[in-house]
Motif scaffolding. Sequence first.
Motif, PDB file in Angstrom:
ATOM      1  N   ILE A 285       0.849  -1.185   0.000  1.00 15.17           N
ATOM      2  CA  ILE A 285       0.000   0.000   0.000  1.00 15.17           C
ATOM      3  C   ILE A 285       0.883   1.232   0.000  1.00 15.17           C
ATOM      4  N   SER A 286       0.622   2.141  -0.922  1.00 14.35           N
ATOM      5  CA  SER A 286       1.374   3.389  -0.978  1.00 14.35           C
ATOM      6  C   SER A 286       0.757   4.420  -0.044  1.00 14.35           C
ATOM      7  N   GLU A 287      -0.495   4.791  -0.265  1.00 11.71           N
ATOM      8  CA  GLU A 287      -1.184   5.706   0.629  1.00 11.71           C
ATOM      9  C   GLU A 287      -2.682   5.634   0.369  1.00 11.71           C
ATOM     10  N   VAL A 288      -3.455   6.194   1.300  1.00  9.88           N
ATOM     11  CA  VAL A 288      -4.905   6.160   1.217  1.00  9.88           C
ATOM     12  C   VAL A 288      -5.435   7.560   1.485  1.00  9.88           C
ATOM     13  N   GLY A 289      -6.375   8.015   0.658  1.00  5.39           N
ATOM     14  CA  GLY A 289      -7.009   9.309   0.854  1.00  5.39           C
ATOM     15  C   GLY A 289      -8.468   9.134   1.210  1.00  5.39           C
ATOM     16  N   ALA A 290      -8.922   9.873   2.232  1.00  7.81           N
ATOM     17  CA  ALA A 290     -10.328   9.799   2.649  1.00  7.81           C
ATOM     18  C   ALA A 290     -11.155  10.815   1.880  1.00  7.81           C
ATOM     19  N   ARG A 291     -11.005  10.805   0.572  1.00  6.43           N
ATOM     20  CA  ARG A 291     -11.724  11.753  -0.302  1.00  6.43           C
ATOM     21  C   ARG A 291     -11.780  11.149  -1.696  1.00  6.43           C
ATOM     22  N   PRO A 292     -12.602  11.708  -2.581  1.00 11.66           N
ATOM     23  CA  PRO A 292     -12.710  11.137  -3.925  1.00 11.66           C
ATOM     24  C   PRO A 292     -11.379  11.204  -4.677  1.00 11.66           C
ATOM     25  N   PRO A 293     -11.172  10.290  -5.610  1.00 10.61           N
ATOM     26  CA  PRO A 293      -9.926  10.285  -6.367  1.00 10.61           C
ATOM     27  C   PRO A 293      -9.863  11.414  -7.382  1.00 10.61           C
ATOM     28  N   GLY A 294      -8.634  11.765  -7.772  1.00  7.93           N
ATOM     29  CA  GLY A 294      -8.427  12.682  -8.879  1.00  7.93           C
ATOM     30  C   GLY A 294      -8.213  11.905 -10.163  1.00  7.93           C
ATOM     31  N   ALA A 295      -7.429  12.497 -11.075  1.00  4.78           N
ATOM     32  CA  ALA A 295      -7.056  11.841 -12.337  1.00  4.78           C
ATOM     33  C   ALA A 295      -8.266  11.378 -13.142  1.00  4.78           C
ATOM     34  N   GLN A 296      -9.386  12.112 -13.028  1.00  2.00           N
ATOM     35  CA  GLN A 296     -10.610  11.830 -13.791  1.00  2.00           C
ATOM     36  C   GLN A 296     -11.236  10.475 -13.466  1.00  2.00           C
ATOM     37  N   ILE A 297     -10.878   9.867 -12.324  1.00  2.00           N
ATOM     38  CA  ILE A 297     -11.381   8.529 -12.016  1.00  2.00           C
ATOM     39  C   ILE A 297     -12.881   8.547 -11.742  1.00  2.00           C
ATOM     40  N   VAL A 298     -13.393   9.612 -11.127  1.00  2.00           N
ATOM     41  CA  VAL A 298     -14.843   9.685 -10.907  1.00  2.00           C
ATOM     42  C   VAL A 298     -15.570   9.755 -12.250  1.00  2.00           C
ATOM     43  N   SER A 299     -15.024  10.535 -13.177  1.00  2.00           N
ATOM     44  CA  SER A 299     -15.624  10.599 -14.512  1.00  2.00           C
ATOM     45  C   SER A 299     -15.531   9.258 -15.233  1.00  2.00           C
ATOM     46  N   LEU A 300     -14.413   8.553 -15.091  1.00  2.00           N
ATOM     47  CA  LEU A 300     -14.299   7.236 -15.717  1.00  2.00           C
ATOM     48  C   LEU A 300     -15.400   6.305 -15.216  1.00  2.00           C
ATOM     49  N   ASN A 301     -15.679   6.352 -13.912  1.00  2.00           N
ATOM     50  CA  ASN A 301     -16.768   5.531 -13.385  1.00  2.00           C
ATOM     51  C   ASN A 301     -18.102   5.926 -13.987  1.00  2.00           C
ATOM     52  N   SER A 302     -18.313   7.232 -14.173  1.00  2.00           N
ATOM     53  CA  SER A 302     -19.571   7.678 -14.780  1.00  2.00           C
ATOM     54  C   SER A 302     -19.734   7.080 -16.165  1.00  2.00           C
ATOM     55  N   TYR A 303     -18.694   7.154 -16.987  1.00  2.00           N
ATOM     56  CA  TYR A 303     -18.785   6.633 -18.354  1.00  2.00           C
ATOM     57  C   TYR A 303     -18.828   5.109 -18.379  1.00  2.00           C
ATOM     58  N   ALA A 304     -18.124   4.454 -17.459  1.00  2.00           N
ATOM     59  CA  ALA A 304     -18.097   2.991 -17.462  1.00  2.00           C
ATOM     60  C   ALA A 304     -19.419   2.391 -16.992  1.00  2.00           C
ATOM     61  N   HIS A 305     -20.097   3.066 -16.061  1.00  2.00           N
ATOM     62  CA  HIS A 305     -21.336   2.534 -15.497  1.00  2.00           C
ATOM     63  C   HIS A 305     -22.587   3.131 -16.129  1.00  2.00           C
ATOM     64  N   GLY A 306     -22.414   4.229 -16.870  1.00  2.00           N
ATOM     65  CA  GLY A 306     -23.561   4.840 -17.520  1.00  2.00           C
ATOM     66  C   GLY A 306     -24.445   5.651 -16.605  1.00  2.00           C
ATOM     67  N   VAL A 307     -23.907   6.096 -15.461  1.00  2.00           N
ATOM     68  CA  VAL A 307     -24.642   6.969 -14.539  1.00  2.00           C
ATOM     69  C   VAL A 307     -23.691   8.054 -14.043  1.00  2.00           C
ATOM     70  N   ASP A 308     -24.260   9.102 -13.461  1.00  2.00           N
ATOM     71  CA  ASP A 308     -23.471  10.226 -12.976  1.00  2.00           C
ATOM     72  C   ASP A 308     -22.918   9.900 -11.589  1.00  2.00           C
ATOM     73  N   PHE A 309     -21.614   9.611 -11.511  1.00  2.00           N
ATOM     74  CA  PHE A 309     -21.018   9.248 -10.228  1.00  2.00           C
ATOM     75  C   PHE A 309     -20.826  10.456  -9.315  1.00  2.00           C
ATOM     76  N   TYR A 310     -20.809  11.660  -9.864  1.00  2.00           N
ATOM     77  CA  TYR A 310     -20.772  12.846  -9.002  1.00  2.00           C
ATOM     78  C   TYR A 310     -22.080  12.944  -8.225  1.00  2.00           C
ATOM     79  N   GLU A 311     -23.204  12.673  -8.895  1.00  2.00           N
ATOM     80  CA  GLU A 311     -24.500  12.665  -8.221  1.00  2.00           C
ATOM     81  C   GLU A 311     -24.569  11.531  -7.219  1.00  2.00           C
ATOM     82  N   ARG A 312     -24.014  10.361  -7.562  1.00  2.00           N
ATOM     83  CA  ARG A 312     -24.011   9.235  -6.629  1.00  2.00           C
ATOM     84  C   ARG A 312     -23.189   9.588  -5.385  1.00  2.00           C
ATOM     85  N   TRP A 313     -22.044  10.252  -5.593  1.00  2.00           N
ATOM     86  CA  TRP A 313     -21.224  10.661  -4.447  1.00  2.00           C
ATOM     87  C   TRP A 313     -21.991  11.644  -3.560  1.00  2.00           C
ATOM     88  N   ALA A 314     -22.685  12.592  -4.163  1.00  2.00           N
ATOM     89  CA  ALA A 314     -23.431  13.578  -3.384  1.00  2.00           C
ATOM     90  C   ALA A 314     -24.488  12.896  -2.510  1.00  2.00           C
TER      91      ALA A 314
END
Length: 413
Positions: A285-314
């Motif tokens: 394990i390198s490190e762990v952040g108690a917050r959403p990821p950067g590097a467009q990973i939230v957007s990647l989940n949105s496109y991969a799952h076909g739903v808005d992951f920003y709304e899911r996070w909210a």
Amino acid sequence: MPAVIFIAPFHLPVTMRFVYAVAALPNVRLGLISQEPIEKLAPDLRRRLAAYERVADALDVGHLEAGVKAVAKRLGGVDRLIGTLEQLQVQLGQLRDRLGIEGMGEEASRNFRDKARMKDVLQRAGVPCARHRRITSAGEGWTFALDVGYPLILKPPDAAAAKGTFRVTDAETLHQALAALRPSPERPAVAEEFVTGRERSFETVTIQGKPVWFSSTLYDPPPLHVLENPWIQWTVLMPREEETEDTQLARPHALAALQALGMGTGLSHMEWFRRDRPGGPPVAISEVGARPPGAQIVSLNSYAHGVDFYERWARLIVFDQWDAPPRKYAAGVAFFRGQGKSRPGARVVALHGVAEAQRELGELVVDVKLPQIGQPRAESYEGEGYAILRHPDTDVVARALRRMISTVRVELG
């Protein structure tokens, strides 16, 4: 109707996507605290806010406490205090403790923010991670190098996204890193064993400490290598397959790490290595952040799952609710980074290969931010632009990402 206060020190585009997601929730009173003027907000977002408070320094807990109290008075209380910036997590914990707001407190927040403390917690919990030591003098740095050997890593204890991190390969680079960091009891540094292998991320959704969902991505090349070579274009790949050999290796360690560190409700981001050293443990394990990821990973989940992951996070962070459909696609992002002169004031002077990439890969592209002629060189490791690609076949996306970063070139001058 829950009252939510979101602290966004700066109106960064990625931060504002999370703010918009909370503002769009039904029956939520949202207050926003920032050190930027309200006039910089888009009118549609301003209309959705129940309160706005500008403070002189939105990373200072004293300024923030006064701001939270002022907004809470206008909202009639506060049920959630949130923010996505890594550098803000300890202050959020302090404020929740001081003001009696539900959520992660200061002690758990420091477990995630202080990387030396994090590694101590993980080692006590039996979670595999690199050998490390908090150092408060140059002499302690030299001692660690003698004990562990080269290569090794030196960084501030509160580093984020590998910023301020040094790869040390010999006595000369150790001297340079120690001179730059100048470790002291007041400003310690962290020395770590340099772990080799393939670097991954592992995201977990937890509700009151219970894991309910996970995801994983692959970095190519690792972020530290990207930071050390500002001209390198890089990719993040999210396989279509939600259960892989990587997730099977990482998941038990990720869940043990989150439990030991004190994760409550939220979307966390863990970086880890699949080690390539024969005979050693397969995971570090390198490190762990108690917050959403950067590097467009939230957007990647949105496109991969076909739903808005920003709304899911909210919904997760405000209502303790989570649901996500099965993944339909593999998705990946290619980051475009300028090549050429790295002098101060460098700007984009040309963009090459876009037409060719469009002909070959255009049908896969679902989102793109192309570098613009004249824009300044980016300070972020994400570079001057990006393209997000999607396809049902993981191998198709992986090949397309490699082709994208070898075809598109950003020229600086």
